[in-house]
Write a protein that holds these residues in place. Structure first.
Motif: not given
Length: 126
Positions: A1-6, A8-13, A32-37
């Protein structure tokens, strides 16, 4: 899992939109989108903001180690309640206040200062 995935996990949680999340850490929803992706990397400042604003565990965000959220603020609140003998209502009031947006807290402080000033003026006239 990448930092971007993490991120996104925080945001979704926390059930936040890209815009809501970005506003809390001082960036646009596009950032935020560019980091998540994985287009942009997290900056040191962004990491600090995410950890501070959302109580995210630094090691988890950076390396995926440990739990997503840190329990430090709860511990600090527990210590505060113990030191000042705060009951459940006191604790609730403190949690409510610190959870308010900064502009709302600033408004409350301005109103409190105004009330104090009026009381002091009233007492001086007596």
């Amino acid at each position: 899992m990448t930092q971007g995935d993490r991120v996104k996990d925080v945001r979704k949680t926390l059930k936040l939109t890209l815009e809501e999340f970005g506003k809390k850490v001082g960036v646009t929803k596009q950032t935020v989108s560019r980091i998540e992706n994985g287009i942009n990397n997290l900056t040191d400042q962004m990491v600090k903001s995410i950890c501070r604003e959302f109580n995210v565990n630094y090691d988890w965000l950076m390396d995926g180690e440990g739990e997503m959220f840190s329990d430090l603020p709860q511990t600090v609140l527990d210590e505060l309640c113990s030191q000042y003998e705060l009951d459940d209502l006191d604790r609730f009031i403190v949690e409510l206040y610190v959870g308010l947006p900064k502009d709302v807290r600033d408004g409350i402080k301005a109103r409190a200062k105004d009330l104090i000033r009026k009381r002091n003026t009233s007492e001086e006239k007596k």
